[in-house]
Design a protein around this motif. Structure first.
Motif: not given
Length: 183
Positions: A17-21, A90-91, A130-132, A148-149
């Motif tokens: 599971t991807q968590t945001p950074d 940014h993407a 990736t969306l920042v 970012a995620k």
């Protein structure tokens, strides 16, 4: 044996599971920030590796960020000259390779001597987006917060599914803005 492999695969999937950074400037006083505006040409950068979001996705990202900052955080969208903070995003899209090897059973190799495992290997290429989101202090023009995620991109989505996905991703990224004090 088969049940152990299935349980291990499910545990591995649930761990993915991807968590945001997030990262932020600890010296910034986030309680002072009440207004925001967009950096001009927010999705465009000089980095040629950045993924260029089409006009439809650009609108979805901006709307989702605007809604999160105004509705969830009580900030006000204003002209850049009056903004406490500026928002930029940014993407990017990268290709990933997923390789799976499975033992599919036993085989009798030479007809009469020895047995061994028969293995199946599959490889799949997929895209990870990736969306920042960056928050810049407009007074100092310094980056004070970044979230970012990343996640696997899905193909063949309806416009409604794309909008829901962007809303969920943006809400998840901004869930730690302003940053929560660590106890």
């Amino acid at each position: 044996m088969k049940n152990i492999l299935i349980v291990a695969a499910l545990a591995l999937l649930s761990a993915c599971t991807q968590t945001p950074d997030w990262d932020y400037d600890k010296s910034a006083n986030f309680s002072n920030f009440k207004t925001f505006a967009w950096v001009e040409n927010a999705s465009l950068t000089k980095d040629t590796n950045n993924y260029q979001i089409n006009g439809l996705m650009e609108k979805r990202v901006r709307t989702a960020v605007n809604n999160e900052l105004t509705n969830a955080l009580g900030m006000t969208l204003v002209d850049p000259a009056q903004a406490d903070v500026l928002v930029n995003y940014h993407a990017s899209v990268d290709k990933e390779l997923e390789v799976d090897t499975f033992n599919t059973g036993y085989s009798n190799r030479w007809g009469y001597w020895g047995t061994g495992f028969q293995r199946d290997t599959t490889a799949r290429e997929y895209e990870v987006g990736t969306l920042v989101i960056d928050i810049v202090d407009s007074a100092s023009n310094q980056l004070i917060w970044r979230g970012a995620k990343e996640g696997r991109l899905k193909k063949k989505q309806t416009p409604e599914q794309r909008e829901a996905s962007i809303k969920k991703t943006v809400a998840n990224i901004l869930s730690n803005f302003p940053p929560q004090k660590q106890q």
